[in-house]
Design an enzyme around this catalytic site. Structure first.
Site, PDB file in Angstrom:
ATOM      1  N   HIS A 138       0.800  -1.236   0.000  1.00 25.82           N
ATOM      2  CA  HIS A 138       0.000   0.000   0.000  1.00 25.82           C
ATOM      3  C   HIS A 138       0.828   1.279   0.000  1.00 25.82           C
ATOM      4  O   HIS A 138       0.271   2.370  -0.083  1.00 25.82           O
ATOM      5  CB  HIS A 138      -0.966   0.039   1.197  1.00 25.82           C
ATOM      6  CG  HIS A 138      -0.269   0.209   2.508  1.00 25.82           C
ATOM      7  ND1 HIS A 138       0.175  -0.841   3.255  1.00 25.82           N
ATOM      8  CD2 HIS A 138       0.083   1.322   3.184  1.00 25.82           C
ATOM      9  CE1 HIS A 138       0.761  -0.386   4.347  1.00 25.82           C
ATOM     10  NE2 HIS A 138       0.722   0.924   4.338  1.00 25.82           N
TER      11      HIS A 138
HETATM   12  C1  UD1 Z   1      -2.235   5.701   5.331  1.00 26.99           C
HETATM   13  C2  UD1 Z   1      -0.928   6.237   5.912  1.00 26.99           C
HETATM   14  C3  UD1 Z   1       0.161   5.171   5.849  1.00 26.99           C
HETATM   15  C4  UD1 Z   1      -0.299   3.879   6.474  1.00 26.99           C
HETATM   16  C5  UD1 Z   1      -1.605   3.451   5.838  1.00 26.99           C
HETATM   17  C6  UD1 Z   1      -2.102   2.233   6.550  1.00 26.99           C
HETATM   18  C7  UD1 Z   1      -0.595   8.630   5.597  1.00 26.99           C
HETATM   19  C8  UD1 Z   1       0.136   9.673   4.839  1.00 26.99           C
HETATM   20  N1  UD1 Z   1      -0.453   7.372   5.147  1.00 26.99           N
HETATM   21  O1  UD1 Z   1      -2.023   5.463   3.938  1.00 26.99           O
HETATM   22  O2  UD1 Z   1       1.299   5.629   6.553  1.00 26.99           O
HETATM   23  O3  UD1 Z   1       0.670   2.898   6.274  1.00 26.99           O
HETATM   24  O4  UD1 Z   1      -2.575   4.508   5.981  1.00 26.99           O
HETATM   25  O5  UD1 Z   1      -3.073   1.567   5.910  1.00 26.99           O
HETATM   26  O6  UD1 Z   1      -1.260   8.924   6.555  1.00 26.99           O
HETATM   27  N2  UD1 Z   1      -9.381   4.395   1.225  1.00 26.99           N
HETATM   28  C9  UD1 Z   1     -10.594   3.744   1.200  1.00 26.99           C
HETATM   29  N3  UD1 Z   1     -11.164   3.426   2.406  1.00 26.99           N
HETATM   30  C10 UD1 Z   1     -10.636   3.726   3.594  1.00 26.99           C
HETATM   31  C11 UD1 Z   1      -9.400   4.399   3.610  1.00 26.99           C
HETATM   32  C12 UD1 Z   1      -8.798   4.725   2.416  1.00 26.99           C
HETATM   33  O7  UD1 Z   1     -11.128   3.443   0.133  1.00 26.99           O
HETATM   34  O8  UD1 Z   1     -11.229   3.403   4.641  1.00 26.99           O
HETATM   35  C13 UD1 Z   1      -8.723   4.717  -0.068  1.00 26.99           C
HETATM   36  C14 UD1 Z   1      -9.118   6.090  -0.626  1.00 26.99           C
HETATM   37  O9  UD1 Z   1      -9.159   5.965  -2.018  1.00 26.99           O
HETATM   38  C15 UD1 Z   1      -7.943   6.939  -0.228  1.00 26.99           C
HETATM   39  C16 UD1 Z   1      -6.789   5.957  -0.291  1.00 26.99           C
HETATM   40  O10 UD1 Z   1      -7.325   4.722   0.129  1.00 26.99           O
HETATM   41  O11 UD1 Z   1      -7.771   8.041  -1.062  1.00 26.99           O
HETATM   42  C17 UD1 Z   1      -5.608   6.336   0.585  1.00 26.99           C
HETATM   43  O12 UD1 Z   1      -6.016   6.511   1.938  1.00 26.99           O
HETATM   44  P1  UD1 Z   1      -5.162   7.446   2.930  1.00 26.99           P
HETATM   45  O13 UD1 Z   1      -5.698   7.337   4.303  1.00 26.99           O
HETATM   46  O14 UD1 Z   1      -5.023   8.808   2.356  1.00 26.99           O
HETATM   47  O15 UD1 Z   1      -3.723   6.837   2.880  1.00 26.99           O
HETATM   48  P2  UD1 Z   1      -3.254   5.334   2.982  1.00 26.99           P
HETATM   49  O16 UD1 Z   1      -2.679   4.949   1.655  1.00 26.99           O
HETATM   50  O17 UD1 Z   1      -4.311   4.484   3.557  1.00 26.99           O
HETATM   51  N1  UDP Z   2      -3.302  -5.357   8.934  1.00 27.77           N
HETATM   52  C1  UDP Z   2      -4.514  -6.023   9.062  1.00 27.77           C
HETATM   53  N2  UDP Z   2      -5.180  -6.393   7.936  1.00 27.77           N
HETATM   54  C2  UDP Z   2      -4.705  -6.168   6.687  1.00 27.77           C
HETATM   55  C3  UDP Z   2      -3.454  -5.503   6.567  1.00 27.77           C
HETATM   56  C4  UDP Z   2      -2.791  -5.104   7.703  1.00 27.77           C
HETATM   57  O1  UDP Z   2      -4.970  -6.275  10.177  1.00 27.77           O
HETATM   58  O2  UDP Z   2      -5.390  -6.514   5.720  1.00 27.77           O
HETATM   59  C5  UDP Z   2      -2.601  -4.939  10.155  1.00 27.77           C
HETATM   60  C6  UDP Z   2      -1.205  -5.482  10.292  1.00 27.77           C
HETATM   61  O3  UDP Z   2      -1.242  -6.778  10.820  1.00 27.77           O
HETATM   62  C7  UDP Z   2      -0.579  -4.462  11.219  1.00 27.77           C
HETATM   63  C8  UDP Z   2      -1.222  -3.182  10.795  1.00 27.77           C
HETATM   64  O4  UDP Z   2      -2.418  -3.532  10.112  1.00 27.77           O
HETATM   65  O5  UDP Z   2      -0.918  -4.712  12.568  1.00 27.77           O
HETATM   66  C9  UDP Z   2      -0.272  -2.455   9.894  1.00 27.77           C
HETATM   67  O6  UDP Z   2      -0.929  -1.508   9.173  1.00 27.77           O
HETATM   68  P1  UDP Z   2      -0.514  -1.117   7.700  1.00 27.77           P
HETATM   69  O7  UDP Z   2       0.247  -2.191   7.035  1.00 27.77           O
HETATM   70  O8  UDP Z   2      -1.753  -0.651   7.054  1.00 27.77           O
HETATM   71  O9  UDP Z   2       0.379   0.190   7.950  1.00 27.77           O
HETATM   72  P2  UDP Z   2       1.912   0.445   8.289  1.00 27.77           P
HETATM   73  O10 UDP Z   2       2.316  -0.415   9.421  1.00 27.77           O
HETATM   74  O11 UDP Z   2       2.689   0.204   7.038  1.00 27.77           O
HETATM   75  O12 UDP Z   2       1.929   1.899   8.618  1.00 27.77           O
END
Ligand code: UD1
Ligand code: UDP
Length: 360
Positions: free
Chosen positions: A203
């Site tokens: 991601h």
């Molecule tokens: C965010 C964090 C990242 C973390 C990740 C965990 C920032 C800058 N990034 O990235 O550090 O590792 O979360 O998962 O804060 N979306 C949905 N449903 C949701 C949430 C998001 O569809 O519930 C989609 C939307 O299209 C959105 C995109 O995911 O634009 C990105 O979501 P966003 O929260 O901006 O960043 P992440 O890539 O999730």
């Molecule tokens: N995680 C989860 N389900 C998923 C993917 C990740 O429960 O489908 C959990 C994972 O085990 C960990 C946390 O989410 O505890 C990490 O989040 P993510 O990978 O989204 O973000 P990051 O750690 O890279 O910021």
């Protein structure tokens, strides 16, 4: 004494769970949820799986470009802090929700504590790196998961208020493993056998938003085969845009994101993990599962130093080759602590708030 914890995204929730439990033994906690993540499988499932109390405030910020998303959160958090006047604000990790909570608190002169302080990738194009640096530099209490993190802060001139607590994700995993074993049917529901599949998560913006990198990773997953891939909505969007979703889903078991308990079981029984997640790299190490990291660098250098994690970048050939050849060699150590990081976090907060002459 009142503590406001600010969370908003999946990894924030996992870190909040054990800390919230400790805080509630001695403080009034209010949970402020920014709404950065909002789909059930990105959000509420974590509150259910990890037994986190329902948020006191839900700010509904949602998705958007960085500036707008962070700005929305900042102004809404500020309103809550003005109303609630907590004695301390606590933020976790490196998401935009983390930065918004940190800025709101520091502008109102409310003491700020940061769980997972001191992490650095040394790549300032990574949005999380900016969030970490800014959050650390306005925190009063910097709670570090590793010695490396303490050292990173020292190099930036931060020493006051810096403490090594260990990693609260160790506590979260310890608290949930047995429950996951009892409750999760993640493998049987999908016809998976322990040791019979690789688990992948992708991601990071650097991978999803760069077609060459995303194609490299997708090509490798296709080639490796028997891969289970809980797919982040961001990644699904780009895979579809590039027109590689359908082809990939014929070779790879693409599933929706899973809850924490299911994820623990999928991780524990995988023969191999391929990921660009920070949290998943650590979880692989803690569970003793070999990990191939789909990035060019990692903040969790100990996992690589100990031989349980290897950096593969997004190069298709290198990922495939490593998936065949990589075998962990070294012994694992207690590099992330022993599961008492959340207790130490609560203790350090108590010390700060009870210190004579502390900032009002
Ligand atoms: C965010 C964090 C990242 C973390 C990740 C965990 C920032 C800058 N990034 O990235 O550090 O590792 O979360 O998962 O804060 N979306 C949905 N449903 C949701 C949430 C998001 O569809 O519930 C989609 C939307 O299209 C959105 C995109 O995911 O634009 C990105 O979501 P966003 O929260 O901006 O960043 P992440 O890539 O999730
Ligand atoms: N995680 C989860 N389900 C998923 C993917 C990740 O429960 O489908 C959990 C994972 O085990 C960990 C946390 O989410 O505890 C990490 O989040 P993510 O990978 O989204 O973000 P990051 O750690 O890279 O910021």
């Amino acid at each position: 004494m009142k503590i406001a914890t600010v969370v908003g995204a999946r990894p924030n929730f996992v870190k909040l769970a054990p800390v919230s439990r400790q805080l509630r033994r001695g403080f009034d906690e209010i949970i402020v949820h920014t709404g950065q993540h909002y789909d059930y499988l990105m959000d509420k499932v974590f509150f259910d799986d990890l037994g986190i109390p329902a948020p006191d405030y839900h700010l509904g910020a949602g998705s958007g470009p960085h500036g707008r998303q962070t700005g929305e959160m900042l102004s809404r958090i500020e309103e809550i802090l003005l109303k609630e006047r907590p004695d301390l604000v606590l933020v976790f990790g490196d998401t935009n929700s983390t930065l918004a909570g940190a800025l709101a608190a520091s502008k109102l002169h409310i003491p700020l504590a940061h769980v997972e302080a001191g992490l650095r990738s040394f790549d300032r194009r990574m949005p999380e790196e900016i969030n970490r640096i800014l959050t650390d530099h306005c925190s009063d209490l910097l709670l570090c998961p590793t010695k490396t993190a303490v050292e990173n802060l020292r190099r930036e001139g931060l020493a006051e208020g810096v403490f090594l607590t260990g990693d609260v994700m160790v506590d979260a995993q310890r608290d949930c493993l047995r429950i996951a074993e009892q409750r999760s049917s993640a493998l049987s529901d999908r016809g998976l056998e322990p040791g019979g599949y690789a688990l992948a998560t992708v991601h990071r913006a650097a991978n999803t938003d760069d077609p060459a990198r995303l194609k490299g990773i997708a090509g490798a997953l296709e080639e490796i085969g028997d891969v289970v891939f809980p797919c982040h909505p961001r990644t699904e969007k780009y895979l579809r845009q590039l027109g590689i979703w359908d082809r990939l889903s014929r070779r790879v078991k693409i599933i929706e994101p899973v809850g924490y308990l299911d994820m623990l079981m999928l991780e524990r029984h995988a023969r191999l993990i391929l990921t660009d997640s920070g949290g998943v790299q650590k979880e692989a190490y803690l569970l003793g599962v070999p990990c191939i990291t789909l990035r060019d660098e990692t903040e969790w250098v100990e996992t690589v130093e100990d031989g349980w994690n290897v950096l593969a970048g997004a190069d298709e050939g290198r990922i495939v080759e490593l998936s065949r050849t990589f075998r962990p060699t070294g012994a694992k150590r207690d590099v992330f602590g022993r599961g008492d990081a959340s207790l130490k976090t609560a203790q350090r907060i108590a010390e700060l708030l009870e210190a004579p002459g502390r900032r009002p």
